[in-house]
Motif scaffolding. Structure first.
Motif, PDB file in Angstrom:
ATOM      1  N   LEU A  36     -21.692  83.300  15.566  1.00 15.31           N
ATOM      2  CA  LEU A  36     -21.872  81.860  15.430  1.00 15.31           C
ATOM      3  C   LEU A  36     -23.188  81.415  16.066  1.00 15.31           C
ATOM      4  N   SER A  37     -23.563  82.076  17.154  1.00 20.84           N
ATOM      5  CA  SER A  37     -24.811  81.689  17.829  1.00 20.84           C
ATOM      6  C   SER A  37     -26.023  82.045  16.980  1.00 20.84           C
ATOM      7  N   TYR A  42     -25.024  76.038  12.599  1.00 18.96           N
ATOM      8  CA  TYR A  42     -24.165  75.718  13.735  1.00 18.96           C
ATOM      9  C   TYR A  42     -24.983  75.174  14.903  1.00 18.96           C
ATOM     10  N   SER A  43     -26.021  75.890  15.304  1.00 17.72           N
ATOM     11  CA  SER A  43     -26.861  75.428  16.412  1.00 17.72           C
ATOM     12  C   SER A  43     -27.527  74.103  16.081  1.00 17.72           C
ATOM     13  N   LYS A  45     -26.368  71.729  14.180  1.00 15.00           N
ATOM     14  CA  LYS A  45     -25.401  70.642  14.286  1.00 15.00           C
ATOM     15  C   LYS A  45     -25.114  70.301  15.742  1.00 15.00           C
ATOM     16  N   ARG A  46     -24.881  71.317  16.564  1.00 17.49           N
ATOM     17  CA  ARG A  46     -24.583  71.058  17.973  1.00 17.49           C
ATOM     18  C   ARG A  46     -25.752  70.380  18.654  1.00 17.49           C
TER      19      ARG A  46
ATOM     20  N   GLN B  48     -30.557  69.488   9.307  1.00 19.41           N
ATOM     21  CA  GLN B  48     -29.156  69.914   9.361  1.00 19.41           C
ATOM     22  C   GLN B  48     -28.456  69.639   8.038  1.00 19.41           C
ATOM     23  N   PRO B  66     -18.750  74.782   6.284  1.00 19.64           N
ATOM     24  CA  PRO B  66     -19.290  75.346   7.519  1.00 19.64           C
ATOM     25  C   PRO B  66     -18.260  75.337   8.646  1.00 19.64           C
ATOM     26  N   ALA B  67     -17.511  74.264   8.762  1.00 15.96           N
ATOM     27  CA  ALA B  67     -16.519  74.177   9.832  1.00 15.96           C
ATOM     28  C   ALA B  67     -15.433  75.238   9.662  1.00 15.96           C
ATOM     29  N   SER B  70     -16.743  78.621  10.560  1.00 19.42           N
ATOM     30  CA  SER B  70     -16.876  78.811  12.007  1.00 19.42           C
ATOM     31  C   SER B  70     -15.522  79.098  12.643  1.00 19.42           C
ATOM     32  N   LEU B  90     -15.205  74.809  19.518  1.00 17.57           N
ATOM     33  CA  LEU B  90     -16.000  74.344  18.380  1.00 17.57           C
ATOM     34  C   LEU B  90     -16.303  72.853  18.455  1.00 17.57           C
TER      35      LEU B  90
END
Lengths: 172, 172
Positions: A36-37, A42-43, A45-46, B48, B66-67, B70, B90
């Motif tokens: 995931l990293s 993912y990154s 979005k966070r 994004q 994507p969710a 993950s 998450l």
DNA sequence: CGACGTTTGATATAATCAATAACAATTATC
DNA sequence: GATAATTGTTATTGATTATATCAAACGTCG
């Protein structure tokens, strides 16, 4: 055994005992993000959530969301444009832009004016109050928000980051 | 004159005639993003959206968001965990995670198992089908999605970008 | 043991954001 | 002048995010 018959089985076969860990888990209660990293989305979005959160904090005294700020900025630098032009530039759908403008207009930050050349369209203008709020917002964003980001990343990294994000938004 | 009396006035004073442009506008119909391009949050959000859009396209044959991807990834790398642990890792709120799991479970990609040691919690496990779908999804993501990103940015830039985004998510 | 507070999964509900269809007024095209 | 296209708007839907609350199960402490 597709799904273990009991949860005890699942826990048994699955969770390595402390000391048998071969990866970077170090059993501190945090879960393995694993691949995931390495997932850019993912990154992305966070990071975006964190940045928006900080933006809201920094500009809280003016009660502006990132979207509202972007509208005011765009109006200031593109006078004489109508709703469709501003909305589409920001990736906002025209129907959804109506309520946004209603909110800004009710706070007297901008105004809709019927165009003389095309009486269907509304020319959008910043009011004096809108310009004043935008000026204050820009200062807060630059001095509190962006300053912290540049401090965290370093100026050249910050610039490189911006460049890459713009490239993704443009060419991906 | 705070707000021009007529829209003609507004357009007149505001829009520079072609040839008088002092900035990079070059009157191609595109609006001046101006300081918006320097705003990290803005570029972050636009990038994004593009990345998620492409992710959805690439993994469309498997019908995974994507969710959801993950979640499957996290379940695979953290067996024996319950809903609260997976969700909070998450950044998903526990109430919202319930429907998400319902969807995955109804497709038989994962299953909830009552824990023997704590009968309140549900241990989450991937089914064989879930593992198979995850494996195929990983390939699609790596070969179609991430490959295109790495090609666009270059491998070292891509790595640097990931690093910076992770730093923002972690320390900002 | 038993009372009390906490945790877990779940439900209901609200707020925000994003997306589509449709409409009246106006403009453009032929 | 008839027809098509555009502009702002309304209505509506779906997805996402957030809060409060609940019953069941656990932990603690007297």
């Amino acid at each position: 055994m597709t799904v273990p018959k009991t949860a005890a089985d699942a826990a048994k076969v699955s969770r390595p005992v402390a000391g048998q860990d071969l990866d970077a888990s170090s059993d501190d209660g945090l879960l393995h993000l694993g691949e995931l990293s390495g997932l850019l989305g993912y990154s992305l979005k966070r990071a975006q959530l964190k940045v928006f959160e900080d933006f809201l904090r920094c500009v809280a005294p003016l009660q502006l969301t990132p979207a509202q700020f972007s509208v005011l900025l765009l109006l200031d630098q593109n006078p004489g444009r109508n709703q469709t032009e501003i909305a589409s530039t920001l990736g906002i759908l025209r129907p959804n832009f109506v309520a946004m403008l209603d909110a800004l207009e009710s706070r007297e930050l901008c105004a809709r004016m019927r165009s003389a050349s095309d009486r269907r369209s509304h020319i959008l203008v910043l009011t004096d109050k809108g310009r004043a709020v935008l000026a204050r917002a820009k200062k807060l964003v630059a001095n509190k928000h962006e300053a912290r980001l540049i401090e965290l990343l370093g100026p050249e990294n910050h610039a490189a980051l911006l460049e890459m994000l713009a490239k993704i938004a443009r060419e991906f």
